[in-house]
Design an enzyme around this catalytic site. Structure first.
Site, PDB file in Angstrom:
ATOM      1  N   LYS A 143      64.257 120.802  40.851  1.00 55.46           N
ATOM      2  CA  LYS A 143      64.823 120.942  42.198  1.00 55.46           C
ATOM      3  C   LYS A 143      66.164 121.658  42.065  1.00 55.46           C
ATOM      4  O   LYS A 143      67.104 121.120  41.478  1.00 55.46           O
ATOM      5  CB  LYS A 143      65.020 119.585  42.870  1.00 55.46           C
ATOM      6  CG  LYS A 143      65.507 119.688  44.304  1.00 55.46           C
ATOM      7  CD  LYS A 143      65.720 118.321  44.918  1.00 55.46           C
ATOM      8  CE  LYS A 143      66.016 118.448  46.402  1.00 55.46           C
ATOM      9  NZ  LYS A 143      67.154 119.331  46.724  1.00 55.46           N
ATOM     10  N   PHE A 175      59.170 128.705  45.615  1.00 52.95           N
ATOM     11  CA  PHE A 175      58.373 127.532  45.255  1.00 52.95           C
ATOM     12  C   PHE A 175      57.138 127.335  46.125  1.00 52.95           C
ATOM     13  O   PHE A 175      56.392 126.367  45.938  1.00 52.95           O
ATOM     14  CB  PHE A 175      59.221 126.250  45.266  1.00 52.95           C
ATOM     15  CG  PHE A 175      59.915 125.955  46.569  1.00 52.95           C
ATOM     16  CD1 PHE A 175      59.213 125.552  47.693  1.00 52.95           C
ATOM     17  CD2 PHE A 175      61.293 126.058  46.656  1.00 52.95           C
ATOM     18  CE1 PHE A 175      59.862 125.259  48.879  1.00 52.95           C
ATOM     19  CE2 PHE A 175      61.954 125.771  47.832  1.00 52.95           C
ATOM     20  CZ  PHE A 175      61.235 125.367  48.953  1.00 52.95           C
ATOM     21  N   ARG A 232      58.350 116.464  57.561  1.00 52.75           N
ATOM     22  CA  ARG A 232      58.554 115.613  56.384  1.00 52.75           C
ATOM     23  C   ARG A 232      57.235 114.953  55.998  1.00 52.75           C
ATOM     24  O   ARG A 232      56.569 114.356  56.829  1.00 52.75           O
ATOM     25  CB  ARG A 232      59.634 114.557  56.669  1.00 52.75           C
ATOM     26  CG  ARG A 232      60.217 113.955  55.395  1.00 52.75           C
ATOM     27  CD  ARG A 232      61.513 113.232  55.676  1.00 52.75           C
ATOM     28  NE  ARG A 232      62.571 114.096  56.131  1.00 52.75           N
ATOM     29  CZ  ARG A 232      63.310 114.894  55.376  1.00 52.75           C
ATOM     30  NH1 ARG A 232      63.074 114.960  54.069  1.00 52.75           N
ATOM     31  NH2 ARG A 232      64.267 115.634  55.898  1.00 52.75           N
ATOM     32  N   LYS A 291      60.821 114.223  46.381  1.00 54.37           N
ATOM     33  CA  LYS A 291      61.994 114.554  45.571  1.00 54.37           C
ATOM     34  C   LYS A 291      62.361 113.343  44.712  1.00 54.37           C
ATOM     35  O   LYS A 291      62.341 112.205  45.172  1.00 54.37           O
ATOM     36  CB  LYS A 291      63.172 114.989  46.441  1.00 54.37           C
ATOM     37  CG  LYS A 291      63.558 114.011  47.538  1.00 54.37           C
ATOM     38  CD  LYS A 291      64.619 114.609  48.447  1.00 54.37           C
ATOM     39  CE  LYS A 291      64.916 113.684  49.631  1.00 54.37           C
ATOM     40  NZ  LYS A 291      65.897 114.281  50.566  1.00 54.37           N
TER      41      LYS A 291
END
Length: 280
Positions: free
Chosen positions: A48, A120, A190, A196
């Site tokens: 990340k 990504f 979301r 994450k």
């Protein structure tokens, strides 16, 4: 009747066709927090990067909220006429540097030389993430650009392997990892299909001031100014209930806060109020 049929056909084309033009763009995916929802081998895992989220819609570079990023034309000239999702990144602990560039309406060409666009995803509602990864990796590598790179994805079989990679990322200054569910199609908003995994620390600090709130917090505390045991001062404005904002931690009291690493200036990143430390 013909007009109704045409409208229905047009809607079907928009929904089911691969996304290539900005007017048919999907909303971005936002990650939830990893709490071992599924076995590790269900995911592809990547570092990340602490950059600015940037969406290439086939014509222009935009922020997550849709604002135009005025990048130099030479920076975006090689990008294809299809959607890409990624981070503008200029090295570890350089978020503020990139953020300041993105806010400029006239690009600073010299500073943009330090920026990479790390891809990504290549959003397409008909493909799984594993298929999209294969597609964006092949597509971006074919651009032969020194500024635009695909983010590699890794597969792990166990949580031990995932944690080893996670610790490697932290050791080189990274902020954590992202887990994409391999077989999941792109879904706006979301979603637990993207997770994450970041370290969360806690520490203590002394309250030295109250900052008045604005907007919906008018008449209440907006944030508190604190000082750590190492002498670092900063504000904390999240983690409070409305009741706590009406009766904030007293000046001179010690509070516990959570944070996710440090900024380049040595201040806790994403600091959030946790509780007032009880006096024993």
């Amino acid at each position: 009747m013909k007009q109704v049929v045409l409208r229905l056909l047009t809607a079907a084309i928009i929904i089911f066709s691969p996304i290539t033009f900005s007017k048919y763009s999907p909303e971005v995916q936002l990650a939830k927090v990893y709490t071992e929802q599924k076995p590790v081998d269900h995911y592809l895992v990547s570092e990340k990067y602490d950059g600015v989220r940037a969406i290439w819609d086939g014509e222009s570079l935009k922020t997550r909220s849709g604002n135009i990023i005025h990048a130099p034309k030479w920076f975006t000239a090689v990008l294809p006429n299809r959607w890409l999702d990624g981070e503008l990144w200029a090295g570890y602990n350089n978020f503020s540097f990139v953020s300041s560039l993105v806010r400029r309406k006239v690009p600073n060409h010299e500073n943009w030389q330090q920026v990479h666009y790390l891809i990504f995803d290549a959003p397409d509602p008909q493909l799984s993430f594993e298929q999209r990864f294969s597609k964006y990796q092949r597509l971006v590598n074919g651009l032969h650009s020194i500024h635009i790179k695909p983010i590699p994805q890794y597969q792990f079989s166990t949580k031990t392997e995932l944690d080893a990679f996670f610790n490697q990322v932290l050791a080189r200054g990274g902020e954590g990892v992202i887990l994409h569910e391999k077989n999941a199609n792109h879904r706006a908003g979301r979603t637990a299909q993207v997770l994450k995994y970041k370290p969360i620390f806690d520490a203590e600090a002394i309250v030295i001031a109250h900052v008045p709130g604005k907007g919906k917090y008018q008449g209440m505390m907006g944030s508190i100014t604190v000082k750590t045991m190492e002498g670092v001062t900063f504000n904390i404005g999240t983690g409070f209930s409305d009741e706590q904002r009406q009766s904030p931690p007293p000046i001179g009291s010690t509070i516990t806060f959570q944070y996710q690493g440090f900024t380049k200036y040595g201040k806790p990143r994403f600091a959030s109020f946790l509780r007032i430390r009880s006096q024993i």
